[in-house]
Scaffold this motif. Structure first.
Motif, mmCIF file in Angstrom:
data_model
loop_
_atom_site.group_PDB
_atom_site.id
_atom_site.type_symbol
_atom_site.label_atom_id
_atom_site.label_comp_id
_atom_site.label_asym_id
_atom_site.label_seq_id
_atom_site.Cartn_x
_atom_site.Cartn_y
_atom_site.Cartn_z
ATOM 1 N N GLY A 141 0.779 -1.224 0.000
ATOM 2 C CA GLY A 141 0.000 0.000 0.000
ATOM 3 C C GLY A 141 0.811 1.274 0.000
ATOM 4 N N VAL A 142 2.070 1.205 -0.378
ATOM 5 C CA VAL A 142 2.878 2.422 -0.486
ATOM 6 C C VAL A 142 2.453 3.141 -1.763
ATOM 7 C CG1 VAL A 142 5.207 3.343 -0.743
ATOM 8 C CG2 VAL A 142 4.792 1.384 0.751
ATOM 9 N N PRO A 143 2.065 4.408 -1.671
ATOM 10 C CA PRO A 143 1.550 5.102 -2.858
ATOM 11 C C PRO A 143 2.632 5.368 -3.896
ATOM 12 C CG PRO A 143 1.731 6.615 -1.029
ATOM 13 C CD PRO A 143 2.052 5.258 -0.478
ATOM 14 N N ASP A 144 2.191 5.514 -5.118
ATOM 15 C CA ASP A 144 3.079 5.876 -6.215
ATOM 16 C C ASP A 144 3.049 7.399 -6.337
ATOM 17 O OD1 ASP A 144 4.594 6.096 -8.460
ATOM 18 O OD2 ASP A 144 3.378 4.756 -9.688
ATOM 19 N N PHE A 145 4.035 8.050 -5.729
ATOM 20 C CA PHE A 145 4.065 9.501 -5.677
ATOM 21 C C PHE A 145 4.287 10.118 -7.058
ATOM 22 C CE2 PHE A 145 5.310 8.226 -1.363
ATOM 23 C CZ PHE A 145 4.335 8.890 -0.641
ATOM 24 N N VAL A 146 5.047 9.439 -7.908
ATOM 25 C CA VAL A 146 5.287 9.960 -9.250
ATOM 26 C C VAL A 146 3.984 9.953 -10.046
ATOM 27 C CG1 VAL A 146 6.505 9.554 -11.421
ATOM 28 C CG2 VAL A 146 7.725 9.343 -9.268
ATOM 29 N N ALA A 147 3.226 8.881 -9.955
ATOM 30 C CA ALA A 147 1.941 8.825 -10.662
ATOM 31 C C ALA A 147 0.997 9.907 -10.138
ATOM 32 C CB ALA A 147 1.310 7.443 -10.504
ATOM 33 N N LEU A 148 1.002 10.123 -8.836
ATOM 34 C CA LEU A 148 0.151 11.147 -8.235
ATOM 35 C C LEU A 148 0.522 12.533 -8.753
ATOM 36 C CD1 LEU A 148 -2.038 11.815 -6.097
ATOM 37 C CD2 LEU A 148 -0.181 11.989 -4.437
ATOM 38 N N ALA A 149 1.818 12.844 -8.772
ATOM 39 C CA ALA A 149 2.265 14.152 -9.250
ATOM 40 C C ALA A 149 2.010 14.310 -10.750
ATOM 41 C CB ALA A 149 3.750 14.350 -8.938
ATOM 42 N N LEU A 150 2.224 13.247 -11.510
ATOM 43 C CA LEU A 150 1.981 13.326 -12.953
ATOM 44 C C LEU A 150 0.512 13.568 -13.267
ATOM 45 C CD1 LEU A 150 4.295 10.551 -14.414
ATOM 46 C CD2 LEU A 150 4.429 13.004 -14.838
ATOM 47 N N VAL A 151 -0.366 12.884 -12.577
ATOM 48 C CA VAL A 151 -1.798 13.090 -12.818
ATOM 49 C C VAL A 151 -2.202 14.501 -12.403
ATOM 50 C CG1 VAL A 151 -4.113 12.397 -12.089
ATOM 51 C CG2 VAL A 151 -2.452 10.675 -12.685
ATOM 52 N N PHE A 152 -1.712 14.939 -11.253
ATOM 53 C CA PHE A 152 -2.061 16.282 -10.797
ATOM 54 C C PHE A 152 -1.648 17.339 -11.808
ATOM 55 C CE2 PHE A 152 -1.196 20.295 -8.778
ATOM 56 C CZ PHE A 152 -2.394 20.526 -8.124
ATOM 57 N N TRP A 153 -0.390 17.304 -12.226
ATOM 58 C CA TRP A 153 0.086 18.343 -13.143
ATOM 59 C C TRP A 153 -0.462 18.145 -14.553
ATOM 60 C CZ3 TRP A 153 1.032 22.476 -10.916
ATOM 61 C CH2 TRP A 153 1.738 22.537 -9.717
ATOM 62 N N SER A 154 -0.771 16.925 -14.956
ATOM 63 C CA SER A 154 -1.396 16.720 -16.266
ATOM 64 C C SER A 154 -2.811 17.274 -16.289
ATOM 65 C CB SER A 154 -1.416 15.233 -16.619
ATOM 66 O OG SER A 154 -0.118 14.753 -16.832
ATOM 67 N N ILE A 155 -3.472 17.262 -15.150
ATOM 68 C CA ILE A 155 -4.822 17.811 -15.068
ATOM 69 C C ILE A 155 -4.782 19.328 -14.921
ATOM 70 C CG2 ILE A 155 -6.841 17.969 -13.548
ATOM 71 C CD1 ILE A 155 -6.648 14.949 -13.195
ATOM 72 N N HIS A 156 -3.894 19.840 -14.079
ATOM 73 C CA HIS A 156 -3.867 21.272 -13.807
ATOM 74 C C HIS A 156 -3.027 22.077 -14.796
ATOM 75 C CE1 HIS A 156 -6.157 21.485 -10.045
ATOM 76 N NE2 HIS A 156 -5.718 20.253 -9.863
ATOM 77 N N GLN A 157 -2.006 21.490 -15.346
ATOM 78 C CA GLN A 157 -1.125 22.190 -16.294
ATOM 79 C C GLN A 157 -0.805 21.274 -17.471
ATOM 80 O OE1 GLN A 157 -0.103 25.411 -16.103
ATOM 81 N NE2 GLN A 157 -1.343 25.599 -14.260
#
Length: 171
Positions: free
Chosen positions: A36-52
């Motif tokens: 259950g360790v999150p994938d921080f890179v996937a989280l950041a990529l989705v965030f910035w792909s949605i916002h920028q």
């Protein structure tokens, strides 16, 4: 309508690069065999792909995927393929997702994180004699989704501040 609507400042490219680098460093930590360790890179990529979507796109996702492939010592292109598709689908839904508050947004990005894990699992199962890791393998996408509201709050914080403080301005 109790939540204030902020007029956001433009996103700083250096801050975007710093957040992606920090996400990569968080993925580098030796979490061991923790489930259950999150994938921080996937989280950041989705965030910035949605916002920028014009600043962080498929090319950035491909490079981050290659870096994660080298770090994880997996088949070259496994994470690159998953992150590229993740970024593509995040960009394709970015207009719809931004209409909702962060908690509802997390429900809409959950299939993206689940898709990343399914792609990674399919590549591993098709390319080697490995076995199905169990259903707890998918706990990672649930934890990553649960971190979405926190990531939204943290990554939008620099854009919310006023350029000049004025107590008489209504916005």
């Amino acid at each position: 309508m109790s939540h204030p609507h902020y007029i956001l400042l433009p996103a700083n490219s250096l801050f975007i690069a710093f957040s992606l680098m920090l996400a990569f460093i968080l993925n580098l930590f030796p979490w061991g065999l923790s489930v259950g360790v999150p994938d921080f890179v996937a989280l950041a990529l989705v965030f910035w792909s949605i916002h920028q979507p014009r600043k962080v796109g498929i090319g950035v996702a491909f490079i981050m995927g290659l870096l994660m492939d080298v770090h994880d010592a997996v088949y070259l292109g496994e994470n690159a393929l998953a992150y590229t598709l993740l970024s593509y689908f995040a960009i394709s839904i970015h207009r719809r997702v931004l209409w909702f508050p962060p908690v509802v947004q997390s429900l809409q990005v959950f299939p993206l994180f689940l898709g990343v894990q399914l792609i990674q699992l399919a590549v591993r199962l098709l390319s080697s004699d490995s076995h199905f890791p169990g259903w707890l393998f998918f706990l990672e996408c649930a934890v990553t989704t649960a971190l979405w509201p926190l990531a939204t709050w943290l990554l939008l914080a620099p854009q919310r501040r006023a350029v000049d403080k004025d107590n008489t301005r209504p916005i």
